[in-house]
Design an enzyme around this catalytic site. Structure first.
Site, PDB file in Angstrom:
ATOM      1  CE  LYS A 162      -3.961   6.065 -24.855  1.00  0.00           C
ATOM      2  NZ  LYS A 162      -3.427   7.131 -25.052  1.00  0.00           N
TER       3      LYS A 162
ATOM      4  CD  GLU B 181      -1.653   3.472 -21.904  1.00  0.00           C
ATOM      5  OE1 GLU B 181      -0.866   3.469 -21.254  1.00  0.00           O
ATOM      6  OE2 GLU B 181      -1.861   3.870 -22.540  1.00  0.00           O
TER       7      GLU B 181
END
Length: 284
Positions: free
Chosen positions: A167, A201
């Site tokens: 992420k 991400e």
């Protein structure tokens, strides 16, 4: 839809009953004779997708072996207001003492299932699949993810252990790595956990290109508008699957799905679902 493990159900029910009943239901023990019997019906008081009936049944059985439970519906069923979910009979004390625990399970989980079904219906006809997230009630993750499945959604990872999900904060910690943080993170993840699925991400189209350059199989497109999503999907076509995330609601999910993304993750399924209205009515 995979069923809940019977031992897990029993453990969850015992914890809930210990929390609620404690040393004893003093109101029921002091007012209702031990020999008293009763019958009752659990009913939907609004349209819903039901989930958690096996937990409710287990709660009544755990309190009293004298209680007979007959299910009138199954988890995943769409129910109309007024329809019966469960018929109960036997020990009045047991029915009264387990009532709230049983309803808590079914109302909360049916709320998650109902909201999930609304999202699934909203993207019907597109290729997008609705995913849940890790934004769950502590201790209830398995239950809430089960409820998502009852509503027709799909489960994302269950925890930090079963999938590598790189992420933005992971990438921020790798700022300055060469050739870039995305490539460095994916390479390290594959080296450390070659058997696990890796997702990364991307906040920008540049990061999408970086992920594609190193062969990423799944890219999360975070907080992108429909134009950006369409551009990202075009770049990823035939090379990687795409997941849209960030602020998706029932008013916007169709537009997101129409961009061609493969998945849409919605934290609201579990962190913001409203408990549905269900009641247990004793028959006189």
């Amino acid at each position: 839809m995979q069923s809940l493990d019977s031992q897990f159900i029993l453990q969850a029910v015992k914890l809930a009953l210990a929390e609620d009943v404690g040393a004893g239901d003093v109101t029921t023990l002091s007012t209702v004779p031990e020999s008293a019997s009763a019958t009752a019906i659990m009913r939907a008081r609004e349209p819903m997708v039901v989930s958690g009936l096996t937990l409710a049944a287990a709660a009544f059985k755990e309190v009293s072996a004298r209680i007979h439970v007959e299910l009138a519906a199954a988890d995943g069923d769409r129910m109309a207001a007024g329809e019966s979910l469960m018929m109960l009979g036997g020990s009045a004390r047991g029915l009264l003492s387990a009532e709230r625990v049983a309803l808590n399970f079914v109302q909360r989980l049916s709320g998650v299932a109902t909201l999930t079904r609304q999202f699934v219906d909203a993207v019907s006809g597109t290729q997008a699949k609705i995913l849940d997230t890790r934004k769950t009630t502590p201790g209830w993750r398995i239950l809430e993810k089960y409820a998502v499945a009852c509503g027709g959604g799909q489960n994302h990872r269950f925890g930090l252990f079963d999938m590598v999900f790189i992420k933005d904060n992971h990438l921020a910690a790798l700022r300055g790595e060469q050739p870039n943080a995305v490539a460095a993170a994916i390479a390290r993840a594959r080296a450390a956990y070659p058997d696990l699925k890796v997702e990364v991400e991307a906040d920008t189209l540049e990061q999408v290109d970086q992920a594609l350059a190193v062969g990423a199989e799944l890219i999360l497109l975070d907080n992108m508008n429909p134009v950006q999503l369409r551009l990202a999907v075009q770049r990823c076509k035939g090379r990687a699957q795409t997941e849209a995330s960030g602020g998706v609601n029932l008013a916007t999910v169709r537009a997101v799905a129409d961009t061609g993304v493969d998945f849409i993750s919605v934290g609201a399924l579990t962190h913001s679902a409203r408990a549905v209205d269900i009641g247990i009515d004793f028959e006189t």
